[in-house]
Structures are given as structure tokens and as C-alpha cells.
Design a protein around this motif. Sequence first.
Motif, short mmCIF file in Angstrom:
data_model
loop_
_atom_site.label_atom_id
_atom_site.label_comp_id
_atom_site.label_asym_id
_atom_site.label_seq_id
_atom_site.Cartn_x
_atom_site.Cartn_y
_atom_site.Cartn_z
N LYS A 84 60.28 84.77 17.10
CA LYS A 84 59.00 84.61 17.79
C LYS A 84 59.19 83.87 19.11
CE LYS A 84 54.51 84.59 18.29
NZ LYS A 84 54.47 83.93 19.60
N GLN A 142 60.67 86.12 21.74
CA GLN A 142 59.74 87.13 22.21
C GLN A 142 58.82 86.60 23.32
OE1 GLN A 142 61.13 90.03 21.06
NE2 GLN A 142 59.12 90.80 20.47
N LEU A 153 62.96 84.02 11.69
CA LEU A 153 61.71 84.63 12.15
C LEU A 153 61.04 83.77 13.22
CD1 LEU A 153 60.12 86.01 8.85
CD2 LEU A 153 61.11 87.31 10.74
N VAL A 154 61.10 82.46 13.06
CA VAL A 154 60.52 81.57 14.07
C VAL A 154 61.32 81.66 15.36
CG1 VAL A 154 59.97 79.17 14.62
CG2 VAL A 154 59.61 80.03 12.31
N MET A 165 58.19 91.51 15.52
CA MET A 165 57.89 90.31 14.74
C MET A 165 57.31 90.68 13.38
SD MET A 165 58.08 87.04 14.80
CE MET A 165 57.54 85.83 13.59
N MET A 202 53.77 92.91 19.11
CA MET A 202 54.12 92.17 17.90
C MET A 202 54.84 93.03 16.88
SD MET A 202 53.13 89.13 18.48
CE MET A 202 53.25 88.44 16.84
#
Length: 283
Positions: free
Chosen positions: A238, A241, A234-235, A250, A247
Motif C-alpha cells: 500500500k 502504491q 500488504l502494508v 492491493m 486499488m
Amino acid sequence: MKKKVTAQSCLKGALWYLVVGALSILFVLPFIWMVSTAFKTGPQCVDYPPTFIPRPFTLRSFTEVFSISPMLTYIKNSVVIVGLNILGTLVSCSLVAYGFSRFHCREKNIWFTILLSTMMIPGFTLLIPQFSMYTKLGWVNTILPLVVPTFLATNAFSVFILRQFFMSFPGELDEAARLDGCSYLGVFVRILLPNSKTVMFVVALFCFVGTWNDFFGPLIYLNDMEKYTLAVGLVMLKASQGSTLDMGPMMAGALLAVIPTFLLYLTCQRYFVQGVVTSGLKG
């Protein structure tokens, strides 16, 4: 006087519920925003003033998150690591807890105190020596540093919960089994474990939540993207992106990460409470 006290207690109760309700809204608001954003279109994610109800309701964020990142690989890696951690914790911690609860020696309480004192050691202080050791073993960029320690009963809290539960069993059960020719290991496998399903489930729940949400360990020891867990993925999502205001993908990824723990807390809340009660049993 009685009416005055009753009115005062009612006022205090109303104020208490008002404060609790306000705090509940404050804490649940980010979760509601995450769910709402995950089902919005791109333009809706940047609308001002923001809206909580997606119109139209769309799954485009989930489609995009799976197309721009290997989410299935992240989920698979997390499931494998979580499964091995639960297995290692249940096997090793239950054996150690059985030893502390049933065997007697002069130094037993001292060793148990030392074991519990390890919970007060900050994990960051052990980072450099552990990383150096795993590097020399050639374990860096593998799941071994995240899995092998759990097979060595390194979870002192789980040992504590299991030990407290095992001590609630009367010793006469062990003695009767020993008279029938059962070994110490047989007593553990045939008597204690079948009657400890609830506490074992509690330990597994705590282990699942801690491992599933672990970010720092996989970040330190895993270097290849195909080995990342969902928390690290997930990081990376981010970062990929950039500074985009959309968002949606995310939040869709974050929702996928939250759903398992959310369902566990929702369906197994009484087991978490029982874990706290079990840890408070007299030893």
C-alpha cells in the motif's frame, strides 16, 4: 389470545431476521467489494458510480501484485512462521495441560489461576521489555521472537482448552496403563494424544488464524523486506502504491491473504464451535 400471541411471535421473528439480514449484508459488503475490485481493470477501479460486477473479468491485478512486490516470499515466510507456531503450541501446551489435568499438588490451582490471569495482561505492556530482551539476545530481525515463545507454552488459552479436554478422560485409563508398566509420558503419548485429535485440531486452527493475521509482531521484530510476512507485506505494498486510485493490485493481495482463513472458517466451522464447547467443560 392464542392467535394473537402467534401473530406477535411471527412478527418478532420476521423483524429479527430482517435485522440479521441487514447486518449480514453490511458486514459482507467490504468482502464482496474486495473480490470484485481484484478482478477489475484499471479504469473500472476508478469508475463512478462504482460497479460490483467486473466487465471484463481480468487477472491483471494478480499479475501486477506479483510483479511489483515479492508476494511469494511473503507467503513463504508466513507459512514457515505459522507452521512453527502450530508445532510449538501443540507440543508445549499439550504437555503443560497434561500436567495440570493429571498431576496433583497443593499449589496446582494457584499456578493454573496465575497462568489464566496472563490472558488479561495487554500485550502492549510487555512490548518494551520483550523487545529489550530480544535485542540483547540478538534475535531482532529474525523469526525467533515470533516462534520460540510458542515452544514455552505461552498460549494460556490453548493450555486451558487442552486441560479441560484432558480432564474429561477417566483416571482409570491412566491407572490401567500404569499397572501395565507405562510411564507418565507413555500415558500421554499412547492414550491421551491419540484420543485428542479433535481438540488438537481446534487448537491448531486458532493458532493458525491468530498467527496468519498477526501484523504487529512481525512489524516490530522484522526489518528486512525479504523476511516480512504477508500481513506486513500488504502494508508495504500500500505504501509503494502511494496515492494511486487503482486499488486492483492491493485488493488482489488482500484477497490472497484472506483466502486461507476464509476457507478454514468455511470448512472447519464445527471445529471452532467445538473449541468453544470444549473450553466450557467442567474441570
